[in-house]
Design an enzyme around this catalytic site. Structure first.
Site, short mmCIF file in Angstrom:
data_model
loop_
_atom_site.label_atom_id
_atom_site.label_comp_id
_atom_site.label_asym_id
_atom_site.label_seq_id
_atom_site.Cartn_x
_atom_site.Cartn_y
_atom_site.Cartn_z
N LEU A 163 0.83 -1.21 0.00
CA LEU A 163 0.00 0.00 0.00
C LEU A 163 0.86 1.26 0.00
CD1 LEU A 163 -2.90 1.32 0.43
CD2 LEU A 163 -2.25 1.44 2.83
N GLU B 34 3.74 4.16 -0.30
CA GLU B 34 4.61 4.56 -1.41
C GLU B 34 5.68 5.50 -0.89
OE1 GLU B 34 1.84 6.13 -4.28
OE2 GLU B 34 1.25 4.11 -4.91
N PRO B 35 6.84 5.51 -1.53
CA PRO B 35 7.95 6.29 -0.99
C PRO B 35 7.89 7.78 -1.36
CG PRO B 35 8.69 5.06 -2.89
CD PRO B 35 7.25 4.72 -2.70
N ARG C 265 12.78 1.02 42.03
CA ARG C 265 13.96 1.88 42.03
C ARG C 265 13.87 2.92 43.15
NH1 ARG C 265 19.17 2.62 40.17
NH2 ARG C 265 19.59 4.85 39.98
N GLN D 207 11.90 8.22 30.07
CA GLN D 207 12.21 9.27 31.04
C GLN D 207 12.14 8.74 32.46
OE1 GLN D 207 13.15 12.24 29.72
NE2 GLN D 207 13.89 12.58 31.81
N GLY E 54 15.12 7.09 33.31
CA GLY E 54 16.29 7.97 33.28
C GLY E 54 17.36 7.41 32.37
N GLU F 2 1.05 3.61 7.10
CA GLU F 2 -0.36 3.40 6.79
C GLU F 2 -0.49 1.94 6.40
OE1 GLU F 2 -3.74 4.07 7.09
OE2 GLU F 2 -3.24 6.09 6.46
#
Lengths: 369, 249
Positions: free
Chosen positions: A128, A130-131, A269, A337, A340, A364
């Protein structure tokens, strides 16, 4: 009436696929990402679950199970929770199977679905994307022209999963009403047809274990029995909606994987003597991630339930996909995040999920839900 | 061959278990329920025996409340042929379970009963043994390999000191150990088919059995939290600690 309660079967499907994804798929995900290969035994095991064969009609060797979009979304989410690459690879045969099942002629169903009803994983795919930066699925540059009784396809497709090992490439093309065709048609193109050229394997940022290819169609001539749906053609809006629901569901799976990993990490942690999850900066972030995931899933299921009612879901599925694409990226980014510095190193999977989550904003796909 | 596989509903081994403040049991809200993993192994083995023999009848039985049928349906989705739910509102102890199963065996007349060696909730490890005794059948516990040929059964069992091989004629009761097999996942078509497979319900009081409990749970409490270990700097210090604190030497 609105119900968010899953049926007993759906719960069982969820638990089964979740068990498989957690116990088998997840442990193999990092190695697959590093090597670019998904173990065949794992694909075989997934095949045994009947992910593809289950919905195929009994007269081609399937089990004739009803195809339910909400159940499909559950399966896609759970597999992607295990590993996105694995989910895309294992479900790729649906790219061919489901459009043919839904819109193919009887002859096309026999021809294309019978090979997918065996005991072993069989690759199948659709082309499907395309570049081009302005790629738009309703205005594709790959075209088809009528030529005598045949059709001639010209153009370039990219990100075609498993193209090298699939016998048939279900190829979506722009067509002209002057030829008596709809604006978008689909053709069953044999991979070894004259004029089909498959490039080197593409190299991605994420989704590294799925082999995708650029495929060139140079005046590729196919006969009329390869036009999906025969003279009826296809309902492309519906296929696109199904595709978007599938991609959204997979985005939920990736986001949930990242969220749960970050949440568990934050509880373990310690910083300044207490788990970092007790710090508001982290706790608020985790809470927002959980809310985003539920929101993504609700939009996805809403679109899926419209499809199950046989209704148009182009708006709902597009909203679901758009939301899921950005939310999955945010959640995966936040997961990095929360960890860390550890989030940035490959010892933990969150950096992989961040790379994978980037996919949803750019791809897509086509119908695999 | 007809094989009876009793299954028990237990909390998912991955679930965190909390004891109720009054010690009367465990908190059951937010618990995910699954088939007892050892019973799942028993079911897998029954299915493999059926597949090897090319024919057979794998019958599930469970004793509990209406909601236990969820686990029976899962077992049917894995491939069992039919299921029996013996409905009991009150909890039953191991002896009562064995008596109920003996009654089911008398009605169903299986040639083999395969059951988990123990349930992961109370870890009693008694039902299979009591059942064999009540039936007067041979038993092989802790099976890690089962072979059946011409009505004779050979079982390799995991004993404390190593592996023991026992052979006997059917009918018999076998209890399964962890290494016997790796249970399959239910397939999606299997799940869809499970809905249409027969699930018979029997009220426990229609069986006419004496089920009054021999075992009473007086109280439950969570095990004491283990203290973190500490590093010692020398052997001398270790010996000292073992002597004065742990008082083991």
């Amino acid at each position: 009436m609105i119900s968010f309660e899953l049926s007993d079967e759906q719960k069982m499907v969820r638990d089964t696929v979740a068990g498989f994804a957690g116990n088998e798929v997840r442990p193999a995900a990092r190695a697959s990402d590093e090597t670019g290969v998904i173990p065949f035994e794992l694909l075989s095991k997934a095949w045994d679950l009947g992910l593809v064969r289950g919905c195929l009609p009994e007269n081609v060797g399937g089990y004739g199970d009803p195809r339910i979009a909400v159940t499909g979304a559950i399966v896609a989410e759970e597999l992607a929770y295990g590993d996105l690459s694995f989910a895309v690879h294992a479900l790729a045969p649906r790219l061919l199977a489901f459009p043919v099942l839904e819109m193919g002629t009887e002859e096309q169903q026999h021809r294309c679905l019978s090979p997918l009803a065996g005991d072993q994983f069989v690759a199948a795919t659709a082309a499907l994307m395309e570049p081009y930066f302005d790629f738009d699925p309703v205005e594709m540059r790959t075209t088809v022209l009528r030529s005598g009784g045949d059709y001639v396809i010209t153009g370039v497709k990219c990100c075609v999963p498993l193209a090298m090992e699939s016998e048939t490439l279900l190829t979506y093309v722009s067509a002209s009403t002057k030829d008596g065709l709809s604006p978008v048609e689909a053709f069953l193109v044999p991979r070894n047809a004259e004029g089909v050229r498959i490039s080197e394997r593409e190299k991605h940022m994420g989704l590294k274990a799925v082999a995708t290819y650029e495929v060139l169609f140079e005046h590729c001539r196919v006969t009329s029995e390869n036009r999906l749906g025969g003279e009826r053609g296809i309902n492309f809006a519906r296929l696109l909606s199904e595709s978007r629901v599938a991609m959204s569901a997979m985005a939920v799976g990736v986001a949930r994987a990242a969220f749960e990993y970050a949440r568990d990490y934050a509880k373990e942690r310690k910083a300044f003597g207490v788990p970092i999850a007790t710090k508001q900066a982290i706790a608020f972030m985790l809470a927002d991630m959980a809310i985003e995931i539920d929101a993504m899933r609700l939009l996805t299921w809403e679109a899926a339930s419209w499809l199950d009612k046989g209704l148009d879901a182009l708006k709902e599925s597009s909203q679901a996909r758009n939301y899921a694409a950005s939310a999955a990226l945010t959640v995966a980014d936040n997961a990095v995040q929360v960890l860390g510095g550890h989030g940035y190193i490959r010892e933990h999977p969150v950096e992989m999920w961040l790379r994978n989550a980037r996919l949803f904003g750019v791809i897509e796909g086509v119908a695999i839900v | 061959m007809k094989i009876l596989v009793p299954i028990k509903r237990v909390p998912d081994p991955a679930t965190t278990i909390r004891v109720l403040p009054d010690g009367s049991g465990i908190a059951t809200d937010n618990i995910k329920w699954v088939i007892n993993p050892f019973d799942e192994i028993a079911l897998e083995e029954a299915l493999r025996i059926k597949e090897r023999q090319g024919a057979g009848d794998v019958v599930l039985v469970s004793i509990g409340q209406q909601s236990w049928q969820e686990q029976l349906r899962t077992g049917l989705a894995m491939g069992a042929d039919r299921a029996i739910l013996v409905k009991a509102e009150q909890p039953v102890d191991t002896f009562a379970v064995a008596r109920i199963l003996a009654k089911i065996v008398a009605d169903e007349k299986p040639e083999l009963v395969i059951i988990g060696k123990q349930a992961i909730d109370d870890d009693s490890n008694q039902v299979g043994q009591i059942l064999a005794e009540l039936l007067g059948w041979p038993q092989a516990t802790f099976a890690s390999k089962i072979e059946i040929a011409d009505g004779r059964c050979t079982v390799i069992r995991e004993a404390d000191g190593g592996l023991e091989t026992v052979a006997f004629t059917l009918p018999a009761v076998i209890t399964t150990d962890l290494r016997l097999n790796e249970p399959r996942y239910a397939s999606l078509p299997g799940i869809m088919k499970a809905r249409k497979k027969p699930l018979k319900e029997i009220a426990v009081d229609t069986l006419g059995l004496d089920l009054h409990p021999r075992v009473k749970i007086k109280a439950m409490k969570a095990p004491q939290k283990r203290q973190a270990g500490r590093k010692l700097s020398s052997v001398q210090e270790l010996v000292q600690a073992l002597h004065t604190e742990a008082k083991v030497i």
